[in-house]
Design a protein around this motif. Sequence first.
Motif, PDB file in Angstrom:
ATOM      1  N   ASN A  47      -0.091  -4.020  23.061  1.00 12.46           N
ATOM      2  CA  ASN A  47      -0.124  -3.602  24.458  1.00 12.46           C
ATOM      3  C   ASN A  47      -0.556  -4.745  25.375  1.00 12.46           C
ATOM      4  O   ASN A  47      -0.027  -4.912  26.465  1.00 12.46           O
ATOM      5  N   GLN A  48      -1.506  -5.559  24.893  1.00 12.62           N
ATOM      6  CA  GLN A  48      -2.053  -6.613  25.758  1.00 12.62           C
ATOM      7  C   GLN A  48      -1.310  -7.936  25.654  1.00 12.62           C
ATOM      8  O   GLN A  48      -1.334  -8.728  26.591  1.00 12.62           O
ATOM      9  N   ASN A  49      -0.664  -8.178  24.508  1.00 13.83           N
ATOM     10  CA  ASN A  49      -0.154  -9.528  24.274  1.00 13.83           C
ATOM     11  C   ASN A  49       1.354  -9.670  24.139  1.00 13.83           C
ATOM     12  O   ASN A  49       1.858 -10.775  24.192  1.00 13.83           O
ATOM     13  N   VAL A  50       2.061  -8.548  23.920  1.00 10.69           N
ATOM     14  CA  VAL A  50       3.490  -8.660  23.648  1.00 10.69           C
ATOM     15  C   VAL A  50       4.296  -7.786  24.600  1.00 10.69           C
ATOM     16  O   VAL A  50       3.931  -6.649  24.876  1.00 10.69           O
ATOM     17  N   GLY A  51       5.396  -8.353  25.094  1.00  9.16           N
ATOM     18  CA  GLY A  51       6.364  -7.560  25.852  1.00  9.16           C
ATOM     19  C   GLY A  51       7.653  -7.477  25.052  1.00  9.16           C
ATOM     20  O   GLY A  51       8.097  -8.473  24.480  1.00  9.16           O
ATOM     21  N   PHE A  52       8.221  -6.261  24.975  1.00  6.35           N
ATOM     22  CA  PHE A  52       9.433  -6.063  24.172  1.00  6.35           C
ATOM     23  C   PHE A  52      10.668  -5.858  25.039  1.00  6.35           C
ATOM     24  O   PHE A  52      10.633  -5.091  26.008  1.00  6.35           O
ATOM     25  N   VAL A  53      11.761  -6.536  24.652  1.00  7.15           N
ATOM     26  CA  VAL A  53      13.059  -6.248  25.264  1.00  7.15           C
ATOM     27  C   VAL A  53      14.037  -5.992  24.119  1.00  7.15           C
ATOM     28  O   VAL A  53      14.133  -6.805  23.196  1.00  7.15           O
ATOM     29  N   PHE A  54      14.706  -4.832  24.165  1.00  8.40           N
ATOM     30  CA  PHE A  54      15.581  -4.456  23.051  1.00  8.40           C
ATOM     31  C   PHE A  54      17.049  -4.550  23.473  1.00  8.40           C
ATOM     32  O   PHE A  54      17.372  -4.530  24.650  1.00  8.40           O
ATOM     33  N   GLN A  55      17.908  -4.599  22.455  1.00  5.12           N
ATOM     34  CA  GLN A  55      19.341  -4.654  22.745  1.00  5.12           C
ATOM     35  C   GLN A  55      19.777  -3.426  23.545  1.00  5.12           C
ATOM     36  O   GLN A  55      20.548  -3.527  24.491  1.00  5.12           O
ATOM     37  N   SER A  56      19.277  -2.247  23.124  1.00  7.99           N
ATOM     38  CA  SER A  56      19.760  -1.035  23.789  1.00  7.99           C
ATOM     39  C   SER A  56      18.746  -0.501  24.809  1.00  7.99           C
ATOM     40  O   SER A  56      18.573   0.693  24.965  1.00  7.99           O
ATOM     41  N   PHE A  57      18.120  -1.396  25.525  1.00  6.23           N
ATOM     42  CA  PHE A  57      17.229  -1.109  26.674  1.00  6.23           C
ATOM     43  C   PHE A  57      16.031  -0.233  26.309  1.00  6.23           C
ATOM     44  O   PHE A  57      14.903  -0.571  26.628  1.00  6.23           O
ATOM     45  N   ASN A  58      16.325   0.939  25.679  1.00  5.47           N
ATOM     46  CA  ASN A  58      15.246   1.837  25.254  1.00  5.47           C
ATOM     47  C   ASN A  58      14.324   2.264  26.373  1.00  5.47           C
ATOM     48  O   ASN A  58      13.104   2.286  26.230  1.00  5.47           O
ATOM     49  N   LEU A  59      14.917   2.612  27.498  1.00  6.88           N
ATOM     50  CA  LEU A  59      14.116   3.208  28.562  1.00  6.88           C
ATOM     51  C   LEU A  59      14.006   4.707  28.286  1.00  6.88           C
ATOM     52  O   LEU A  59      14.846   5.278  27.598  1.00  6.88           O
ATOM     53  N   ILE A  60      12.958   5.333  28.828  1.00  8.10           N
ATOM     54  CA  ILE A  60      12.804   6.780  28.651  1.00  8.10           C
ATOM     55  C   ILE A  60      13.658   7.460  29.724  1.00  8.10           C
ATOM     56  O   ILE A  60      13.432   7.260  30.926  1.00  8.10           O
ATOM     57  N   PRO A  61      14.664   8.236  29.306  1.00  8.18           N
ATOM     58  CA  PRO A  61      15.659   8.741  30.268  1.00  8.18           C
ATOM     59  C   PRO A  61      15.097   9.668  31.342  1.00  8.18           C
ATOM     60  O   PRO A  61      15.652   9.733  32.437  1.00  8.18           O
ATOM     61  N   VAL A  62      13.990  10.390  31.040  1.00 10.79           N
ATOM     62  CA  VAL A  62      13.486  11.346  32.040  1.00 10.79           C
ATOM     63  C   VAL A  62      12.565  10.678  33.063  1.00 10.79           C
ATOM     64  O   VAL A  62      12.127  11.329  34.001  1.00 10.79           O
ATOM     65  N   LEU A  63      12.300   9.392  32.869  1.00  9.50           N
ATOM     66  CA  LEU A  63      11.408   8.709  33.810  1.00  9.50           C
ATOM     67  C   LEU A  63      12.210   7.787  34.724  1.00  9.50           C
ATOM     68  O   LEU A  63      13.250   7.259  34.331  1.00  9.50           O
ATOM     69  N   THR A  64      11.709   7.602  35.937  1.00  8.84           N
ATOM     70  CA  THR A  64      12.357   6.660  36.861  1.00  8.84           C
ATOM     71  C   THR A  64      12.070   5.242  36.393  1.00  8.84           C
ATOM     72  O   THR A  64      11.242   5.012  35.501  1.00  8.84           O
ATOM     73  N   ALA A  65      12.773   4.297  37.015  1.00  7.74           N
ATOM     74  CA  ALA A  65      12.570   2.891  36.672  1.00  7.74           C
ATOM     75  C   ALA A  65      11.093   2.528  36.812  1.00  7.74           C
ATOM     76  O   ALA A  65      10.487   1.948  35.904  1.00  7.74           O
ATOM     77  N   ALA A  66      10.494   2.903  37.936  1.00 12.40           N
ATOM     78  CA  ALA A  66       9.084   2.553  38.170  1.00 12.40           C
ATOM     79  C   ALA A  66       8.178   3.187  37.126  1.00 12.40           C
ATOM     80  O   ALA A  66       7.237   2.557  36.630  1.00 12.40           O
ATOM     81  N   GLU A  67       8.471   4.450  36.762  1.00 17.91           N
ATOM     82  CA  GLU A  67       7.643   5.128  35.767  1.00 17.91           C
ATOM     83  C   GLU A  67       7.788   4.475  34.393  1.00 17.91           C
ATOM     84  O   GLU A  67       6.820   4.362  33.640  1.00 17.91           O
ATOM     85  N   ASN A  68       9.030   4.055  34.066  1.00 14.51           N
ATOM     86  CA  ASN A  68       9.239   3.357  32.812  1.00 14.51           C
ATOM     87  C   ASN A  68       8.420   2.075  32.753  1.00 14.51           C
ATOM     88  O   ASN A  68       7.799   1.766  31.741  1.00 14.51           O
ATOM     89  N   VAL A  69       8.426   1.352  33.870  1.00 12.39           N
ATOM     90  CA  VAL A  69       7.674   0.101  33.916  1.00 12.39           C
ATOM     91  C   VAL A  69       6.176   0.376  33.820  1.00 12.39           C
ATOM     92  O   VAL A  69       5.416  -0.375  33.220  1.00 12.39           O
ATOM     93  N   GLU A  70       5.764   1.516  34.375  1.00 15.29           N
ATOM     94  CA  GLU A  70       4.340   1.859  34.405  1.00 15.29           C
ATOM     95  C   GLU A  70       3.790   2.255  33.029  1.00 15.29           C
ATOM     96  O   GLU A  70       2.578   2.160  32.776  1.00 15.29           O
TER      97      GLU A  70
END
Lengths: 381, 226
Positions: free
Chosen positions: B87-110
């Motif tokens: 949580n503190q040291n790594v940021g993940f970016v995946f091939q298939s985005f893996n955003l949570i569909p029920v959350l807005t962009a801002a909520e996903n980032v949050e």
Amino acid sequence: MTIASFVVKNALRNRRRALLTVISVAISCGLLVTLLTLQRELTIPPESEAASLRIIARNKVSLAQPLPSKQLSIIEKIPGVVAVSPFTYFGGNFREETVTSFAQFAVDPVRFKNLIVEGRIADGNYDDFIADRTSCFVGADTMKRYGLKIGDRMRFSGTFYPVDLDLKIAAVFQGTVDDRGVFFHHKLLDELMGNPGTVGTWYIRVASAEISNDVIAKVNDAFANTSAEVRAETERAFQMGFISMLGNVKLLIGSVSTVVVFTLMLVTVSTMSMAVRERFRELAVLKALGFRRRELFSFILAESFGLALVGGALGIFGAWALWTGIDLQKLTNGFLLYFEVTPRIMATGGVVAVFLGIFSSISPSIAVARLSVVQGLKTLD
Amino acid sequence: MAAEPIVVIRELTKSYLQGDLNVTALNGVSLDIQPGEFVVLMGPSGSGKSTLLHIIAGIDRPTSGSAMIQGINIANLNESQLADWRNQNVGFVFQSFNLIPVLTAAENVELPLLLTDLSSAERRKQVATALELVGLADRGHHRPDQMSGGQQQRVAIARALVTDPALIVADEPTGNLDAKSAGDVLAILQSLSRDAGKTVIMVTHDPKSAAYGSRSLHLEKGEITA
Ligand SMILES: Nc1ncnc2c1ncn2[C@@H]1O[C@H](COP(=O)(O)OP(=O)(O)OP(=O)(O)O)[C@@H](O)[C@H]1O
Ligand SMILES: [Mg+2]
């Protein structure tokens, strides 16, 4: 956004599924509450204490066969008998009703007074009932249901007996197990029938519950080998015999309730594991982002708990509102008297719902605990 | 290079048991990565790129060897310590985005910020900064299904950098994107390493994408060949 709003959004993401879960939990909890209420209803009468002190003696051949009036003096002398009165079921129809849900009995008013010990006089005067041969003594529930008051007349057309009754309400009783009956003078029935010298049954009160079996044996013995042999039994046994067609009602309802609860669990458990399984990838992502098992567990628990509680509350209060709101007594012709959804029954339903919420989150939680991030990321959406 | 390496990998192996067969995904990999580098991992399918990335990011554990990140041997952390560490040291970016569909962009980032002690005002501020960095300041209230693939991947990058981690890992981040969107995403990752000093490790199959990196590593059958 907060953790709580995240959980709510997750729970409602598949609205149709959430709705179906809530509805199925609601229906099952409502059904459970109804069954428990029915079970309670059917087992109330035998639990009246005063009833265990009373004996009903009827003709051994059948309930429809009358008994000779002269048996009274013999029963009266049996040790342990405190009071005895003729007790004859009239079975008439009130006013224009085709089916009347409350019973009318012909009794000896003076003797009968010593039999009904648990009730109280709610209105009028019992002495007026004793004094007037054409008067009657009526249960408060019946008074209320038909909007009757002291001095009103009640007309019954006989179904069993080829005579009609026209009775004046003299007094009202309340506080017995069944506050519906109408009692009138046996003398009136005798007169109308041309003094046949018979009664339907004998209603007997014994001094204490311990000796009731003894008294029953003595009553039976007293008329053994006569032309009118009797069969005496406690009021409780008599009533139970009446609902003997309900047989093992308690067992039956118990097993139906178990099936309901079990089905309920299957539904919720499968819904929850479906909800979690289709979210495996997302849960893996959450894990990668730093969410711990503990947090994911609480998401799952909160979600299944929320759905189970909303469904449970709807079902339990829905059943309560339904059974409180409709006049079941009228609807079932008096078969169901109170059908009271007690706080205890509602609490039982609530406990089942809570248990359900916890239970249905167990298997998804195990799945999530086992889930490795790498595996979860490989699952396709 | 003066600074201490941020990633120090020694004799790392990872093998899987597939039935009776022992599959070796990584075979004695040793590697140093300096802070601020943009390392590109290339190699044929099955060569162990993802496996290496997962171990460095702390979502998989090696069979043997060590992975020290910022001086911490992450193999020694237990599950929940590792979760905090990610949580503190790594940021993940995946091939298939893996955003949570029920959350807005801002909520996903949050999302990753929900695990921190930040107040909701502070969280909102950081979310806004992250979204601005990926050029989506005006899209915060959109849900993933209302955005293009390129936009979704930029939201995912914003989610990866919102906690200000030292390390950003990306597994084929442009694999599902058209050339134009891929260019946008790569430019952002490049500027994160070049301008913000983040260490970025990216797996890709595409040599053109590799050109954005500061160093390319080639994996073959679980070993680094170049
Ligand atoms: N969970 C697993 N169980 C068994 N074998 C695995 C598992 N995960 C990976 N492997 C094997 O490890 C090797 C390396 O896999 P990895 O996913 O790291 O390859 P990759 O270089 O990322 O390939 P690609 O370019 O296709 O993504 C492969 O041979 C793969 O079959
Ligand atoms: Mg891969």
